[in-house]
Write an enzyme that holds these catalytic residues in place. Structure first.
Site, PDB file in Angstrom:
ATOM      1  N   LYS A   1       2.604  -8.991 -10.568  1.00 57.65           N
ATOM      2  CA  LYS A   1       2.630 -10.134  -9.815  1.00 57.65           C
ATOM      3  C   LYS A   1       1.404 -10.672  -9.127  1.00 57.65           C
ATOM      4  CE  LYS A   1       5.831  -9.667  -6.829  1.00 57.65           C
ATOM      5  NZ  LYS A   1       6.672  -9.671  -5.757  1.00 57.65           N
TER       6      LYS A   1
ATOM      7  N   LYS B   1      -7.245   1.811  -2.993  1.00 61.57           N
ATOM      8  CA  LYS B   1      -6.467   0.903  -2.206  1.00 61.57           C
ATOM      9  C   LYS B   1      -7.425   0.520  -1.199  1.00 61.57           C
ATOM     10  CE  LYS B   1      -1.375   1.016  -3.181  1.00 61.57           C
ATOM     11  NZ  LYS B   1      -0.166   1.311  -2.564  1.00 61.57           N
TER      12      LYS B   1
ATOM     13  N   LYS C   1      -2.035  -5.374 -17.616  1.00 61.16           N
ATOM     14  CA  LYS C   1      -0.468  -4.929 -17.301  1.00 61.16           C
ATOM     15  C   LYS C   1       0.030  -5.948 -16.586  1.00 61.16           C
ATOM     16  CE  LYS C   1       1.753  -1.295 -14.783  1.00 61.16           C
ATOM     17  NZ  LYS C   1       1.681  -0.048 -14.281  1.00 61.16           N
TER      18      LYS C   1
HETATM   19  P1  AMP Z   1       4.715  -1.169  -8.622  1.00 61.45           P
HETATM   20  O1  AMP Z   1       5.515  -2.207  -7.963  1.00 61.45           O
HETATM   21  O2  AMP Z   1       3.445  -1.615  -9.552  1.00 61.45           O
HETATM   22  O3  AMP Z   1       4.620   0.269  -7.989  1.00 61.45           O
HETATM   23  O4  AMP Z   1       5.787  -0.885  -9.976  1.00 61.45           O
HETATM   24  C1  AMP Z   1       7.086  -0.390  -9.752  1.00 61.45           C
HETATM   25  C2  AMP Z   1       7.653   0.251 -11.080  1.00 61.45           C
HETATM   26  O5  AMP Z   1       7.422  -0.446 -12.061  1.00 61.45           O
HETATM   27  C3  AMP Z   1       6.617   1.562 -11.303  1.00 61.45           C
HETATM   28  O6  AMP Z   1       7.577   2.554 -11.908  1.00 61.45           O
HETATM   29  C4  AMP Z   1       5.637   0.950 -12.444  1.00 61.45           C
HETATM   30  O7  AMP Z   1       5.358   1.896 -13.308  1.00 61.45           O
HETATM   31  C5  AMP Z   1       6.603  -0.086 -13.000  1.00 61.45           C
HETATM   32  N1  AMP Z   1       5.672  -1.140 -13.704  1.00 61.45           N
HETATM   33  C6  AMP Z   1       5.138  -2.036 -13.070  1.00 61.45           C
HETATM   34  N2  AMP Z   1       4.319  -2.812 -13.887  1.00 61.45           N
HETATM   35  C7  AMP Z   1       4.951  -2.537 -15.198  1.00 61.45           C
HETATM   36  C8  AMP Z   1       4.506  -3.263 -16.281  1.00 61.45           C
HETATM   37  N3  AMP Z   1       3.766  -4.081 -16.466  1.00 61.45           N
HETATM   38  N4  AMP Z   1       5.004  -2.583 -17.429  1.00 61.45           N
HETATM   39  C9  AMP Z   1       6.006  -1.341 -17.260  1.00 61.45           C
HETATM   40  N5  AMP Z   1       6.233  -0.967 -15.906  1.00 61.45           N
HETATM   41  C10 AMP Z   1       5.645  -1.539 -14.889  1.00 61.45           C
END
Ligand code: AMP
Length: 334
Positions: free
Chosen positions: A202, A113, A199
């Site tokens: 956003k 980060k 993946k």
């Molecule tokens: P983040 O805001 O990226 O930390 O994501 C919040 C939750 O959503 C975490 O548990 C991630 O593992 C899950 N997540 C985020 N993007 C994906 C994706 N493309 N496919 C599956 N799970 C996701």
């Protein structure tokens, strides 16, 4: 037998996408009957990266509403906003004093980060909060004495730190905290629609993801223009874009069309137009009740904001009890 407690948190980043829903939130919803679940919208963590203080409160309340719209049920689970439970920040301080500088320096997510910030802001500001936030995360987990934390691979190291903190605290001040374990669940990983080798996220841009509450029209358009491949021969391997559409159909729990389309794929007769039409249709049906619940909750925003405070007070009471015990154990005056 006493039920085990699960804790999981999400940052109020604005909008949930279907990757978040199928990859995390739906699992939170499903485990509510099996565990004592505690879920949090962690606005203090959102302060570790550049953010806009004018939009943060609205995003925090909206994320809270969205979790309820997705099926987090405050009758069965505890749901809170982190900054409304100030005991997290207090425990964070106490935990900072049983965390070594060395172990924080080994956190790979800090390196990732801070590199990201340095690149995007050309040598931008990197806060000590970003460095120490795994300690706050340990406080989030342990203040509720959670036994399990659903984690993805990227958070495993932080959970290990929480365990180390619990063990060190217990050794130093007397056994008090459970050692939280990861809760691994089979969840689908959704890929970007516009670049299915990445993946879904956003940060890649609007055409890469579908919001859980996006309009049906926009959802259909995005699926229609999802990247697939130029055609296929029978028996060929699925391209990432095609596989992603199959993942979406399967995630929606629609076994029949999935198997029918998979058969067609296997014998080389699948038209991608049909695959996309089915993916859009099942996704619309799956998300419709969520969108309806969200509209109901948003219709009386004042009432919902009151609910956010009332529900967070339940968490606060629990957290306060833990903190009082911790203060006694650590020699602070209560
Ligand atoms: P983040 O805001 O990226 O930390 O994501 C919040 C939750 O959503 C975490 O548990 C991630 O593992 C899950 N997540 C985020 N993007 C994906 C994706 N493309 N496919 C599956 N799970 C996701």
């Amino acid at each position: 037998m006493e039920r085990k407690r699960v804790l999981s948190c999400i940052q109020p980043t604005g909008e949930l996408h279907i990757g978040n829903y199928f990859g995390a939130i739906r699992n939170w919803v499903n485990i509510q009957d099996k565990y004592d679940c505690v879920y949090g919208v962690v606005d203090l963590h959102a302060m570790t990266m550049p953010y806009d203080p004018r939009t943060l409160p609205g995003n925090t309340v909206q994320m809270f509403i969205d979790l309820m719209a997705c099926g987090i049920d405050p009758e069965r689970s505890v749901l809170f906003v982190q900054s409304l439970v100030p005991q997290h920040a207090e425990l964070n301080w106490i935990f900072s004093c049983v965390t070594s500088f060395g172990e924080l320096s080994r956190m790979t997510q800090f390196k990732d980060k801070s590199d990201q910030l340095q690149i995007s802001q050309k040598g931008g500001f990197i806060s000590a909060g970003l460095y120490t936030y795994p300690v706050l995360q340990a406080a989030d987990i342990l203040i509720y004495k959670a036994n399990y934390v659903p984690v993805g691979k990227d958070q495993e190291q932080h959970l290990e730190l929480s365990r180390n903190i619990a063990v060190r605290f217990n050794n130093q001040f007397g056994t008090y905290f459970p050692e939280p374990e990861p809760l691994f669940t089979e969840v689908p990983k959704l890929m970007s629609l516009a670049d299915p080798t990445k993946k879904m996220s956003k940060s890649l841009g609007d055409k890469h993801y579908i919001g859980v509450f996006e309009s049906e029209d926009s959802l259909r358009k995005k699926i229609k223009s999802a990247v697939t491949d130029t055609g296929m021969q029978s028996g060929s391997k699925m391209s990432p874009g095609v596989e992603n559409l199959f993942t979406i159909i399967k995630a929606c729990g629609t076994e029949d069309p999935y198997l029918r389309l998979k058969d067609k794929f296997d014998n080389g007769t699948l038209q991608y137009r049909e695959l996309k039409e089915v993916a859009a249709a099942v996704l619309v049906e799956t998300l419709r009740p969520l969108r309806e619940r969200r509209s109901e909750l948003n219709a009386d925003r004042k009432k919902t904001e009151r609910l956010v405070r009332e529900l967070s007070a339940v968490a606060r009471e629990f957290a306060e009890n833990t903190l009082n015990d911790v203060k006694k154990l650590t020699g602070l005056i209560v």
